[in-house]
Design an enzyme around this catalytic site. Structure first.
Site, PDB file in Angstrom:
ATOM      1  N   HIS A   1      35.567  -5.840 -18.273  1.00 26.25           N
ATOM      2  CA  HIS A   1      34.384  -5.410 -17.530  1.00 26.25           C
ATOM      3  C   HIS A   1      33.709  -4.230 -18.226  1.00 26.25           C
ATOM      4  O   HIS A   1      34.306  -3.564 -19.069  1.00 26.25           O
ATOM      5  CB  HIS A   1      34.795  -5.002 -16.109  1.00 26.25           C
TER       6      HIS A   1
ATOM      7  N   SER B   1      46.307  -9.610 -25.147  1.00 30.21           N
ATOM      8  CA  SER B   1      45.089  -9.218 -25.853  1.00 30.21           C
ATOM      9  C   SER B   1      44.794  -7.752 -25.575  1.00 30.21           C
ATOM     10  O   SER B   1      45.480  -7.100 -24.791  1.00 30.21           O
ATOM     11  CB  SER B   1      43.917 -10.107 -25.428  1.00 30.21           C
TER      12      SER B   1
ATOM     13  N   ASP C   1      42.411  -4.745 -15.988  1.00 35.78           N
ATOM     14  CA  ASP C   1      43.742  -4.524 -15.441  1.00 35.78           C
ATOM     15  C   ASP C   1      44.657  -4.486 -16.661  1.00 35.78           C
ATOM     16  O   ASP C   1      44.816  -5.502 -17.356  1.00 35.78           O
ATOM     17  CB  ASP C   1      44.159  -5.680 -14.536  1.00 35.78           C
TER      18      ASP C   1
END
Length: 381
Positions: free
Chosen positions: A249, A341, A193
């Site tokens: 992911h 990040s 996301d």
């Protein structure tokens, strides 16, 4: 650097160090207060914070404000609408470390600058690992409007988390982020996301987005042999803001081949730090972890670079994500603990064709696009 310039740089550094320490102290003390009133307060409201004005020289703030924007525009992929996200106070202070005069590069390489950033990241990691930090959770949820998304979490009850960092690295339910076109192994998915930029070649990325000097694949990946495998390849940059779900992911099905941990510092990865010409390239300076996968559909190598940033406490892989492990597209690989990040994904030349809307917004508008984990970013060429 002349003696006069060094003296001036030292003074500016001391002001900045005190300001950053004050920001993190305020966050540590203000357990039950709205984080948008201290650590995540918009930088545009800076002068309302009298405790900061006492620490920062007024003329330095004004000079920085004149030279740099106080936030970033992002594009909503579903609607195509562009919106403005204000920069947080702690990011602005971090920007000041990058931009305070012609002698900035000498200052950036000072050991004390590196130590300052390391100390503050450790400080916030320690604060947010403390069980007492659970008091930060509800104000954080309320401040960033995360309430409606709690139902997507594996543990939706905020009171059941043991620390703020545990909530920060919260896990989603397995069905919360289905991948686009799950039956098509050619499709490449978003790793997080995030706010994304995507370029068909790394050269284009350095023309439009990564403008700090010193960037190279060899430096980013920590070796010439690995870098050579991605010469002329494609790059997708996923920036995670503090309020985002902070796990990443797999973009494709594949097998984990190797890991490489590269030590570094903790500069902000805000776009203003990435886009400004003549500054140090933070992707190649920050602490990062490099994971190489072998893609199942094509046998090509794919690299994921998890880049730590300002106030990031740690980068951790999930149990079972080890050399030889087979991973599926959309599978959670690891987590960042407190702070913003970035995850950079690299593909060899000709391996993927990135989706046109992402390429267009990244190059033509030089703007990030909001994506969720699992959304399509491209497909095998």
């Amino acid at each position: 650097m002349t003696d006069t310039a060094e003296h001036a740089a030292n003074i500016r550094f001391e002001h900045t160090a005190k300001a950053l320490d004050a920001v993190t102290d305020k966050a540590s003390e203000s357990h039950v207060e709205d984080p948008k009133g201290h650590l995540h307060a918009p930088a545009s409201g800076y002068h309302a914070h009298s405790w900061m004005k006492r620490l920062f020289p007024y003329e330095s703030l004004e000079a920085a404000e004149a030279a740099f924007h106080m936030g970033n525009y992002v594009i909503d992929r579903k609607t195509g609408e562009k919106s403005f996200e204000p920069m947080s106070i702690y990011v602005r202070v971090g920007m000041h470390l990058l931009y305070y005069g012609s002698e900035q590069q000498d200052v950036l390489r000072w050991g004390k600058t590196q130590e300052l950033l390391r100390e503050q990241s450790v400080k916030m990691g320690r604060e947010y690992d403390d069980p007492r930090s659970v008091a930060h959770i509800l104000p954080f949820i309320e401040s960033f409007g995360l309430g409606p998304s709690l139902g997507q979490l594996r543990e939706p009850d905020p009171s059941r988390y043991g620390s703020f960092n545990e909530f920060f690295a919260r896990e989603l339910r397995p069905d919360a982020r289905p991948v686009d076109e799950p039956g098509d192994p050619a499709v490449v998915s978003s790793v997080a996301d995030c706010r994304t930029t995507a370029y068909q070649t790394v050269d284009l990325a350095t023309r439009y987005w990564i403008k700090g000097f010193g960037f190279s694949l060899e430096k980013l990946l920590g070796g010439a042999d690995l870098a050579a495998r991605f010469d002329g390849g494609s790059i997708v940059i996923a920036r995670l803001a503090p309020q985002d779900y902070h796990r990443w992911h797999a973009p494709v099905d594949g097998t984990v081949e190797s890991f490489r941990e590269i030590p570094g510092t903790y500069y902000t990865v805000n776009p203003q730090a990435i886009n400004e010409e003549g500054t140090l390239d933070v992707f190649c300076e920050n602490r990062r972890s490099v994971m190489v996968m072998r893609r199942a559909a094509t046998g090509a190598p794919v690299v994921l670079v998890a880049v730590g940033a300002m106030l990031v406490g740690s980068i951790k892989y999930n149990d079972g994500v080890v050399v030889g492990a087979e991973v599926k597209r959309g599978q959670c690989l690891g987590a960042f603990y407190y702070g913003g990040s970035t995850v950079i994904t690299l593909f060899p030349k000709g391996e993927v064709t990135l989706d046109e809307d992402l390429v267009r917004s990244s190059a033509d508008q030089q703007c990030e696009t909001l994506l969720n984990v699992g959304w399509r970013v491209g497909a095998s060429a």
